[in-house]
Design an enzyme around this catalytic site. Sequence first.
Site, PDB file in Angstrom:
ATOM      1  N   ASP A   1       7.013 -40.858 -25.984  1.00 50.46           N
ATOM      2  CA  ASP A   1       5.693 -41.935 -26.970  1.00 50.46           C
ATOM      3  C   ASP A   1       5.255 -40.682 -27.539  1.00 50.46           C
ATOM      4  O   ASP A   1       4.732 -39.931 -27.201  1.00 50.46           O
ATOM      5  CB  ASP A   1       5.180 -41.923 -26.176  1.00 50.46           C
ATOM      6  CG  ASP A   1       3.911 -42.776 -27.277  1.00 50.46           C
ATOM      7  OD1 ASP A   1       3.584 -43.511 -28.573  1.00 50.46           O
ATOM      8  OD2 ASP A   1       2.262 -43.235 -27.145  1.00 50.46           O
TER       9      ASP A   1
ATOM     10  N   HIS B   1      19.081 -49.921 -15.910  1.00 48.03           N
ATOM     11  CA  HIS B   1      17.855 -50.900 -16.043  1.00 48.03           C
ATOM     12  C   HIS B   1      17.659 -52.150 -15.775  1.00 48.03           C
ATOM     13  O   HIS B   1      16.277 -52.297 -15.832  1.00 48.03           O
ATOM     14  CB  HIS B   1      17.428 -50.445 -18.101  1.00 48.03           C
ATOM     15  CG  HIS B   1      18.743 -51.276 -18.308  1.00 48.03           C
ATOM     16  ND1 HIS B   1      20.361 -51.119 -18.199  1.00 48.03           N
ATOM     17  CD2 HIS B   1      18.300 -52.659 -19.001  1.00 48.03           C
ATOM     18  CE1 HIS B   1      20.153 -52.131 -18.681  1.00 48.03           C
ATOM     19  NE2 HIS B   1      19.940 -52.763 -18.869  1.00 48.03           N
ATOM     20  N   ASP B   2      18.660 -52.094 -14.875  1.00 45.51           N
ATOM     21  CA  ASP B   2      18.879 -53.252 -14.562  1.00 45.51           C
ATOM     22  C   ASP B   2      18.471 -53.204 -12.897  1.00 45.51           C
ATOM     23  O   ASP B   2      18.562 -54.657 -12.458  1.00 45.51           O
ATOM     24  CB  ASP B   2      20.367 -54.378 -14.535  1.00 45.51           C
ATOM     25  CG  ASP B   2      19.959 -54.900 -15.997  1.00 45.51           C
ATOM     26  OD1 ASP B   2      19.140 -54.851 -16.514  1.00 45.51           O
ATOM     27  OD2 ASP B   2      21.400 -54.903 -17.188  1.00 45.51           O
TER      28      ASP B   2
ATOM     29  N   ASP C   1      24.436 -49.474 -27.571  1.00 44.92           N
ATOM     30  CA  ASP C   1      23.708 -51.267 -26.563  1.00 44.92           C
ATOM     31  C   ASP C   1      24.682 -51.977 -28.000  1.00 44.92           C
ATOM     32  O   ASP C   1      24.095 -52.580 -28.667  1.00 44.92           O
ATOM     33  CB  ASP C   1      22.686 -51.157 -25.450  1.00 44.92           C
ATOM     34  CG  ASP C   1      22.805 -51.812 -25.073  1.00 44.92           C
ATOM     35  OD1 ASP C   1      23.646 -52.785 -24.585  1.00 44.92           O
ATOM     36  OD2 ASP C   1      22.636 -51.447 -23.761  1.00 44.92           O
TER      37      ASP C   1
ATOM     38  N   GLU D   1      29.893 -54.254 -19.808  1.00 43.59           N
ATOM     39  CA  GLU D   1      29.534 -54.663 -18.779  1.00 43.59           C
ATOM     40  C   GLU D   1      29.750 -55.696 -17.638  1.00 43.59           C
ATOM     41  O   GLU D   1      29.879 -57.137 -18.366  1.00 43.59           O
ATOM     42  CB  GLU D   1      27.333 -54.921 -18.971  1.00 43.59           C
ATOM     43  CG  GLU D   1      27.009 -55.540 -17.485  1.00 43.59           C
ATOM     44  CD  GLU D   1      25.502 -56.410 -18.330  1.00 43.59           C
ATOM     45  OE1 GLU D   1      24.371 -55.876 -17.029  1.00 43.59           O
ATOM     46  OE2 GLU D   1      25.550 -57.397 -18.955  1.00 43.59           O
TER      47      GLU D   1
ATOM     48  N   ASP E   1      26.853 -55.422 -23.550  1.00 45.21           N
ATOM     49  CA  ASP E   1      26.006 -56.331 -22.691  1.00 45.21           C
ATOM     50  C   ASP E   1      27.449 -57.089 -22.349  1.00 45.21           C
ATOM     51  O   ASP E   1      27.481 -58.224 -23.345  1.00 45.21           O
ATOM     52  CB  ASP E   1      24.559 -56.592 -23.456  1.00 45.21           C
ATOM     53  CG  ASP E   1      24.167 -56.824 -23.060  1.00 45.21           C
ATOM     54  OD1 ASP E   1      23.954 -56.179 -21.569  1.00 45.21           O
ATOM     55  OD2 ASP E   1      23.737 -58.097 -22.950  1.00 45.21           O
TER      56      ASP E   1
HETATM   57  C1  GLC Z   1      22.249 -56.911 -19.780  1.00 48.22           C
HETATM   58  C2  GLC Z   1      21.370 -56.182 -19.773  1.00 48.22           C
HETATM   59  C3  GLC Z   1      19.915 -57.008 -19.200  1.00 48.22           C
HETATM   60  C4  GLC Z   1      19.692 -57.869 -19.806  1.00 48.22           C
HETATM   61  C5  GLC Z   1      20.302 -59.220 -20.307  1.00 48.22           C
HETATM   62  C6  GLC Z   1      20.413 -60.342 -20.847  1.00 48.22           C
HETATM   63  O1  GLC Z   1      22.190 -57.781 -18.030  1.00 48.22           O
HETATM   64  O2  GLC Z   1      21.604 -55.447 -18.976  1.00 48.22           O
HETATM   65  O3  GLC Z   1      18.968 -55.920 -19.273  1.00 48.22           O
HETATM   66  O4  GLC Z   1      18.296 -58.235 -19.619  1.00 48.22           O
HETATM   67  O5  GLC Z   1      22.016 -58.541 -20.595  1.00 48.22           O
HETATM   68  O6  GLC Z   1      20.750 -59.403 -22.294  1.00 48.22           O
END
Ligand code: GLC
Length: 564
Positions: A25, A333-334, A102, A258, A204
Site C-alpha cells: 500500500d 490466489h485461489d 488477467d 485457467e 480466467d
Molecule cells: C477464477 C479466479 C478466481 C475467481 C473466479 C471467477 O477461478 O482465479 O479468483 O473468483 O475465476 O472469476
Amino acid sequence: MAKKSNQNWWKEGVVYQIYPRSFQDTSGNGIGDIRGIIRRLDYIQSLGVDIVWLNPVYKSPNDDHGYDISDYRDIMEELGTMADFDELLEGMKKRNLKLVMDLVVNHSSDEHPWFIESRKCRDNPYREYYHWWPAEKGTPPKRWSFFDVEENAWNYDGQTDAYYLHCFSEKQPDLNWENPTVRQEIYDLMKFWFDKGVDGFRLDVITFISKDTDFPELPEEYNGDFIPFYANGPNLHSHLKEMNQEVLSHYDVMTVGEGTGIHIDRALDFVDEDRKELNMFFHFDLMDLDREKGQMFTMRKEKWKLTEFKQIHTKWDSVFEQKGWGSIYLNNHDFPRAVSRWGNDSESYWHNSATMLHTFLLTMRGTPYFLNGEEIGMTNIKFENIEDYRDINTLNRFETMSNEGGDPQEFIKNEKHAGRDNARTPMQWDTSPNAGFTHATPWIKINENYKRDVNVQAQELDKDSVLNYFKRMVAIRKQYGTLVYGDYTLLDPENEEIYAYTRTDSENSFLILLSFSTTENQFLLEGVDFEHARLLISNDSAPGVKKDPRFKLAPYQAVVYQLY
Ligand code: GLC
C-alpha cells in the site's frame, strides 16, 4: 543445451504472481496499489524472475476482488490510475520483466455498461451480450454457481421477467460468447492492452466460455461434478482458434489458460502448437488431490499420498514430452499457501519444506509459477472467526451452511486449511507495524509470523534464508536449460517419503532428491551413475558426492546433484 526447435521465452521464464491488493500500500487506505508494485520493482527484479502475472486491476465494484470487471479499459480506483499502470509497465520493461495481465471474459460485472443495457429491456441491442432465459419458458434447467448462496446460476430479474446466467456470483453475469459481436468486443480489448505493450494474458476460467444456448438439462453423469460439463462447451475450441487468429497470432505474447475441468486426455487439444490455440494452461489435478470429488473448496478427510502427487506430475509431464507445454504451480490466489499444504509450516520444518518445494518447482519441466510471498515461505493464516474472512467464496458458503443448519465449527475447521484468504494476506516486508505493507488498517489481517523471520528484510540478511535459497534455485534453473527442456524420469515411484527424479539431455543430467517426510530417511537408488557427480545445491547439510547408492535425507531435505 539440447535445443528443441520451439524454444520460447515463456517456456524458460519463471513467473511471479502478484495479488495487487495485498502487495504494497502506498496511498494509505490499507489496500495494496499499483504504485506499491512500482516501489517494489527492484525487489522483484532481485528475485531473478522474468514474468509478472498481475491479478485483475481493472475497474470493478470488487464483488470478487477484481474478477468482476465494469470497465476493461480502466483501472480500479483503489489501485491507482492508468498513468500509474503505464509507469509500472515502463518500469518493468526497463528491468526486462514481462507483464502478463488477467483476462476475465467468461463474465463481466453486472455494473458493466453492457449488462446495465442488457437488463433494461428484451429488445435492447445489448440483450444478446448475456444469457437470458425468459420466465414464460418456465424455470431454466439447473446450472450450478460457485458463489451463489443457493448455488443457483440463474438469477431472476423482474425488470424483464427473465433469468440471467452467472456461473459465479450474481454480480458476475456470464458473457454470451456465441454472439460474434461479443467476441469482437473481447478481441478489441485484448488488442488495447497488447498495443500498450503487455506481454500476455492469464485467461480466467477460459474453459467455461462456450455454452449450448438451448440450455438442455444437465446430463446425469455430471450431477455432483458439473465442472467437466462447463468445460466442454460446443464451440470452445473454435472460439480459442478464432481468438488466436484474430489477436494472439499478431503479437509475441504468452497465454496461460485457467484449465478448470480439462481432462488430461484432452490437454493437447488446447496447447498443441499446430492447433494454434493457447500456449499452456493450469491443470487442476494437483489442486484436487486433497479435496472431495468435484469440490474445489472442501478438504478430504484423509491425507494425500506422495505416490499420488508424483503420479500426477509424472503423467502430466509425459503429455508434453513431444508437443505443447505445461505449467507447474503449488498455489495461487485461489488456494492455500504451498508450504502449509504440501510442506509443513510448523517452526521446525518450515524452512526445509518451503525450500524443498522451491527446489521441486524449479527443477520440473513446464513454466513454474510462484505467488507473491511464496519466495519467503508465507504460510496459511488459518482465521478462526468468520469476521476475519474477506473472500466472497468463504462468506457465501458460510451463509449457505448456516441456512442449511450446518456446523459453523466444522466449516471454519475446513476453511482454515482450504480458504482462499490464506493466500491473500498481505506481503510481509519487514518487522515494522503491519509488516511494512501499510500504515493504515490493512483490508485483511496480516499473519503475525512476520515478526519472526517470515519477512523479506530478515531473509535478505540471512544467507541461508528461504528467500536466498529461492534466488539461488532460480539462478540454477536459468543456468541449465536441461532443467527447462530436459527429459524427466521418475525414480523409486512407490516411495511414500521421497520424490526422486532425473532431468537429462545430451549436455547435462541432474538428480533431484526431495524428502516430504518429518523423519530422517534412508533409501536406495540403484542405477544412478555417480562417476562424475557433483553436489549443486541442498537446503540442509547435504551428503557429499559418493559412489554409494544408499542415501540419507534429513526431514524435508532437498538435494540436487549434477551427474554429468
Ligand atoms: C477464477 C479466479 C478466481 C475467481 C473466479 C471467477 O477461478 O482465479 O479468483 O473468483 O475465476 O472469476
